[in-house]
Design a protein around this motif. Structure first.
Motif, PDB file in Angstrom:
ATOM      1  N   ASP A  93       0.804  -1.256   0.063  1.00  0.00           N
ATOM      2  CA  ASP A  93      -0.018   0.022   0.153  1.00  0.00           C
ATOM      3  C   ASP A  93       0.797   1.304  -0.111  1.00  0.00           C
ATOM      4  O   ASP A  93       0.621   2.261  -0.575  1.00  0.00           O
ATOM      5  N   VAL A  94       1.889   1.116   0.947  1.00  0.00           N
ATOM      6  CA  VAL A  94       2.710   2.507   0.908  1.00  0.00           C
ATOM      7  C   VAL A  94       3.402   2.481  -0.709  1.00  0.00           C
ATOM      8  O   VAL A  94       3.612   3.818  -0.974  1.00  0.00           O
ATOM      9  N   THR A  95       3.918   1.453  -1.127  1.00  0.00           N
ATOM     10  CA  THR A  95       4.601   1.544  -2.477  1.00  0.00           C
ATOM     11  C   THR A  95       3.868   2.154  -3.429  1.00  0.00           C
ATOM     12  O   THR A  95       3.979   3.020  -4.192  1.00  0.00           O
ATOM     13  N   ARG A  96       2.424   1.662  -3.638  1.00  0.00           N
ATOM     14  CA  ARG A  96       1.322   2.273  -4.480  1.00  0.00           C
ATOM     15  C   ARG A  96       1.261   3.691  -4.280  1.00  0.00           C
ATOM     16  O   ARG A  96       1.095   4.395  -5.191  1.00  0.00           O
ATOM     17  N   LEU A  97       0.936   4.235  -2.863  1.00  0.00           N
ATOM     18  CA  LEU A  97       0.728   5.459  -2.569  1.00  0.00           C
ATOM     19  C   LEU A  97       1.906   6.322  -2.975  1.00  0.00           C
ATOM     20  O   LEU A  97       1.739   7.538  -3.867  1.00  0.00           O
ATOM     21  N   ARG A  98       3.172   5.905  -2.667  1.00  0.00           N
ATOM     22  CA  ARG A  98       4.192   6.613  -3.429  1.00  0.00           C
ATOM     23  C   ARG A  98       4.349   6.803  -4.808  1.00  0.00           C
ATOM     24  O   ARG A  98       4.495   8.078  -5.350  1.00  0.00           O
ATOM     25  N   ASP A  99       3.893   5.835  -5.358  1.00  0.00           N
ATOM     26  CA  ASP A  99       3.755   5.754  -6.893  1.00  0.00           C
ATOM     27  C   ASP A  99       2.674   6.800  -7.198  1.00  0.00           C
ATOM     28  O   ASP A  99       3.094   7.558  -8.323  1.00  0.00           O
ATOM     29  N   ASP A 100       1.642   6.630  -6.951  1.00  0.00           N
ATOM     30  CA  ASP A 100       0.566   7.610  -7.016  1.00  0.00           C
ATOM     31  C   ASP A 100       0.753   9.190  -6.758  1.00  0.00           C
ATOM     32  O   ASP A 100       0.724   9.873  -7.755  1.00  0.00           O
ATOM     33  N   VAL A 101       1.540   9.198  -5.974  1.00  0.00           N
ATOM     34  CA  VAL A 101       1.906  10.389  -5.374  1.00  0.00           C
ATOM     35  C   VAL A 101       2.904  11.268  -6.594  1.00  0.00           C
ATOM     36  O   VAL A 101       2.859  12.238  -6.936  1.00  0.00           O
ATOM     37  N   ALA A 102       3.948  10.510  -6.866  1.00  0.00           N
ATOM     38  CA  ALA A 102       4.835  10.724  -7.800  1.00  0.00           C
ATOM     39  C   ALA A 102       4.211  10.978  -9.282  1.00  0.00           C
ATOM     40  O   ALA A 102       4.554  12.090  -9.828  1.00  0.00           O
ATOM     41  N   ARG A 103       3.258  10.287  -9.604  1.00  0.00           N
ATOM     42  CA  ARG A 103       2.522  10.333 -10.871  1.00  0.00           C
ATOM     43  C   ARG A 103       1.679  11.836 -10.707  1.00  0.00           C
ATOM     44  O   ARG A 103       1.732  12.707 -11.598  1.00  0.00           O
ATOM     45  N   LEU A 104       0.957  11.952  -9.550  1.00  0.00           N
ATOM     46  CA  LEU A 104       0.380  13.254  -9.408  1.00  0.00           C
ATOM     47  C   LEU A 104       1.430  14.458  -9.343  1.00  0.00           C
ATOM     48  O   LEU A 104       0.983  15.465 -10.067  1.00  0.00           O
ATOM     49  N   ALA A 105       2.530  14.363  -8.757  1.00  0.00           N
ATOM     50  CA  ALA A 105       3.383  15.393  -8.677  1.00  0.00           C
ATOM     51  C   ALA A 105       3.883  15.753 -10.218  1.00  0.00           C
ATOM     52  O   ALA A 105       4.013  16.956 -10.648  1.00  0.00           O
ATOM     53  N   LYS A 106       4.108  14.482 -11.201  1.00  0.00           N
ATOM     54  CA  LYS A 106       4.440  14.959 -12.653  1.00  0.00           C
ATOM     55  C   LYS A 106       3.336  15.635 -13.380  1.00  0.00           C
ATOM     56  O   LYS A 106       3.491  16.590 -14.034  1.00  0.00           O
ATOM     57  N   ARG A 107       1.863  15.195 -12.928  1.00  0.00           N
ATOM     58  CA  ARG A 107       0.754  15.921 -13.617  1.00  0.00           C
ATOM     59  C   ARG A 107       0.826  17.331 -13.361  1.00  0.00           C
ATOM     60  O   ARG A 107       0.543  18.201 -14.223  1.00  0.00           O
ATOM     61  N   ILE A 108       0.930  17.716 -12.010  1.00  0.00           N
ATOM     62  CA  ILE A 108       1.080  19.090 -11.295  1.00  0.00           C
ATOM     63  C   ILE A 108       1.970  19.579 -12.303  1.00  0.00           C
ATOM     64  O   ILE A 108       1.927  20.989 -12.509  1.00  0.00           O
ATOM     65  N   ASP A 109       3.269  19.277 -12.214  1.00  0.00           N
ATOM     66  CA  ASP A 109       4.429  19.812 -13.066  1.00  0.00           C
ATOM     67  C   ASP A 109       4.113  20.143 -14.339  1.00  0.00           C
ATOM     68  O   ASP A 109       4.464  21.128 -15.043  1.00  0.00           O
ATOM     69  N   LYS A 110       3.485  19.269 -14.797  1.00  0.00           N
ATOM     70  CA  LYS A 110       3.072  19.297 -16.509  1.00  0.00           C
ATOM     71  C   LYS A 110       1.929  20.561 -16.541  1.00  0.00           C
ATOM     72  O   LYS A 110       2.037  21.400 -17.447  1.00  0.00           O
TER      73      LYS A 110
END
Length: 196
Positions: free
Chosen positions: A173-190
């Motif tokens: 769950d922590v790994t999945r959450l970390r990956d989701d946060v990383a994807r969200l951060a990339k979208r925000i940067d875009k």
């Protein structure tokens, strides 16, 4: 290492079993004169095979034909599973003699009913031995039940312990959450990158 003196550990108990089993004495007789040392680290038992296949205590100055080393921590496992007893020990010396000792350790059994029968009679001996076996089974079942109840308490009621599967699921769950946060951060940067 302390070596037990012949007077401290007479081989009478083993000889008692050997005396009842001619096949066991026949296995040992070819090894007459050989010394076996059972070394448990803090103490050692030295036994010598006599011509008749029985044992006598060996002195410390007699050279052992075989030395069987065992860790004290492994003794309970050895007593529980005699068939695998020799997998817990380290053997040095005469392989044929060690093999004979291994065969005897797996096959030689104390028939408590026979010995008790001479004292109290056959029927009473069977009842006493049966009662003792039942008591051991009940004690083992109680031990298992108490252990399971304590484990359940610490896992479910007062969670001081965690099941390995729960830890694995939490990690996933922590790994999945970390990956989701990383994807969200990339979208925000875009999205920020698209603004003037």
């Amino acid at each position: 290492m302390t070596s037990l003196s012949p007077a401290a550990v007479p081989p009478a108990a083993i000889n008692h079993l050997l005396a009842q089993e001619s096949w066991a004495r026949a296995l040992l007789a070819p090894h007459a004169g050989k010394v076996a040392v059972f070394d448990a680290g803090v103490l050692a038992l030295r036994l010598k095979v006599k011509a008749d296949g029985l044992l006598e205590a060996a002195s410390a100055d007699e050279t052992p034909a075989v030395t069987i080393r065992v860790q004290l921590a492994d003794v309970p496992r050895i007593l529980q599973d005699r068939a695998r007893a020799f997998s817990y020990v380290k053997i040095e010396g005469d392989a044929d003699f060690a093999n004979t000792i291994s065969q005897l350790s797996q096959s030689l059994r104390w028939e408590v009913e026979d010995d008790l029968g001479r004292v109290v009679g056959d029927i009473a001996a069977q009842r006493i031995a049966g009662g003792a076996r039942a008591a051991v089974r009940n004690a083992q079942a109680l031990h298992r039940s108490v252990t399971e109840n304590i484990a359940e308490y610490f896992l479910e009621e007062n969670p001081l312990l965690v099941r390995p599967r729960a830890v694995q699921e939490f990690t996933e769950d922590v790994t999945r959450l970390r990956d989701d946060v990383a994807r969200l951060a990339k979208r925000i940067d875009k999205l920020k990158g698209g603004r003037p």
